[in-house]
Design a protein around this motif. Sequence first.
Motif, PDB file in Angstrom:
ATOM      1  N   ARG A  48      -4.418 -37.325 -29.900  1.00  0.00           N
ATOM      2  CA  ARG A  48      -5.813 -36.997 -29.578  1.00  0.00           C
ATOM      3  C   ARG A  48      -6.775 -37.915 -30.314  1.00  0.00           C
ATOM      4  O   ARG A  48      -7.787 -38.354 -29.757  1.00  0.00           O
ATOM      5  N   GLU A  49      -6.470 -38.231 -31.568  1.00  0.00           N
ATOM      6  CA  GLU A  49      -7.318 -39.162 -32.315  1.00  0.00           C
ATOM      7  C   GLU A  49      -7.324 -40.539 -31.669  1.00  0.00           C
ATOM      8  O   GLU A  49      -8.339 -41.232 -31.657  1.00  0.00           O
TER       9      GLU A  49
ATOM     10  N   LEU B 171      -9.717 -36.976 -36.840  1.00  0.00           N
ATOM     11  CA  LEU B 171      -9.940 -35.839 -35.946  1.00  0.00           C
ATOM     12  C   LEU B 171      -9.647 -34.529 -36.660  1.00  0.00           C
ATOM     13  O   LEU B 171     -10.444 -33.582 -36.608  1.00  0.00           O
ATOM     14  N   GLN B 172      -8.516 -34.430 -37.332  1.00  0.00           N
ATOM     15  CA  GLN B 172      -8.170 -33.209 -38.043  1.00  0.00           C
ATOM     16  C   GLN B 172      -9.190 -32.911 -39.138  1.00  0.00           C
ATOM     17  O   GLN B 172      -9.591 -31.760 -39.339  1.00  0.00           O
TER      18      GLN B 172
ATOM     19  N   GLY C 100     -14.348 -29.807 -40.838  1.00  0.00           N
ATOM     20  CA  GLY C 100     -15.677 -30.023 -41.392  1.00  0.00           C
ATOM     21  C   GLY C 100     -15.718 -30.764 -42.708  1.00  0.00           C
ATOM     22  O   GLY C 100     -16.560 -30.468 -43.562  1.00  0.00           O
ATOM     23  N   LEU C 101     -14.863 -31.761 -42.897  1.00  0.00           N
ATOM     24  CA  LEU C 101     -14.861 -32.542 -44.133  1.00  0.00           C
ATOM     25  C   LEU C 101     -15.572 -33.881 -43.922  1.00  0.00           C
ATOM     26  O   LEU C 101     -15.274 -34.612 -42.968  1.00  0.00           O
TER      27      LEU C 101
ATOM     28  N   VAL D 192     -12.239 -42.158 -43.679  1.00  0.00           N
ATOM     29  CA  VAL D 192     -10.897 -42.443 -43.181  1.00  0.00           C
ATOM     30  C   VAL D 192     -10.980 -43.216 -41.872  1.00  0.00           C
ATOM     31  O   VAL D 192     -10.209 -44.154 -41.630  1.00  0.00           O
ATOM     32  N   ALA D 193     -11.924 -42.838 -41.017  1.00  0.00           N
ATOM     33  CA  ALA D 193     -12.065 -43.492 -39.718  1.00  0.00           C
ATOM     34  C   ALA D 193     -12.423 -44.964 -39.859  1.00  0.00           C
ATOM     35  O   ALA D 193     -11.997 -45.796 -39.059  1.00  0.00           O
TER      36      ALA D 193
END
Length: 353
Positions: free
Chosen positions: A111-112, A224-225, A230-231, A237-238
């Motif tokens: 999904r990411e 995504l996770q 909500g972090l 990270v992206a």
Amino acid sequence: MTDLHSPMILHHHSPIHVVVPLRPGADLDLVRAKLSGAFAQHDHPVVWHIPRERGDIVQLADHAAEAARDNAGLLVAAGGDGTINAVAAAALRAGVPMGVVPMGTFNYFSREQGLELDAEAAVLQLLEALRAGELRPVQVGFVNDRVFLVNASVGLYPRLLAEREQATRKLGRSRAVAMAAVVWSMLRPSARRRWRVVVRTRQGNQMQEQEHEVTTLFVGNNPLQLEQVGLAQAESVAQGGLLAVVLLKPQSRWAMARTVWRAATGQLEGDPAVQSLACAELSVAPAGWRKASVKVAFDGERERMKAPLCFSLHTRPLWLVAPTQLEHLPQRDSANTPPAAAQPLPEPALAPA
């Protein structure tokens, strides 16, 4: 071995080496028929790699990766995040790119990456990318010598995965069953077990050391996770070159219920029991005498590892065969440059777990 900064060239009609896991309740004949039909429509021979026992997936993935390297074929993981993890590790070792056909419960990696979640649609998407020669670099995390693409953790989280697996064997594999098992596990008395750890993190050229009392230490490599709970570290990270670290402090049962609710509603950042940060590397060791090994969960799998646990980023990316331009792919993933290499972390002079 192929240099992963310059991935090997795949042919339009390369053989497809598909790794499919053994899953409770899965109809392998149906899976093979569905995927074989989709691949056959586009003139690709398919070589199936299916383990005889569930624990054989790592060795089988290595065999499939070597075969793909030897005949310029495409290595494909057809499964969930755990299967993708095993195949990705094999792809890195063999120096080959890989493709993914999502067939898991949560499919965080797929999904990411903006992949189609329907198996047949995912095959078509994969083959289109293969024909176009499209490859995308993916950041790879390591805990000691094991790869993780989504997350790695110690403490409460590995126990949650074990109890979730028991629930899915009895009640079937679905998101509802998995989520219910997690909520039930987190509200049990055993969820309040605690342990003291010394965490050393590197941010740039600076080293920081802190001691914490925690029930869980969670390291995320999937934006995504991280976004879903909500972090704020999801964006770090992206952008590449960093991992997200989450420390969950001990708390009462009702406070734990509050934390579960905030995670489910994407508000974990404001929870007083949660401390989070982003860093390129960290080392974790128990404070004081403990057992010689720690149970670690990574991408849904579990394994005992010797402490200290060293989390870092691979110096090279995993190359994923997937369209590089998708409407539903987050803009943050459009860059085609590998993340910066991580610097080695000094060995901490602490007693092993």
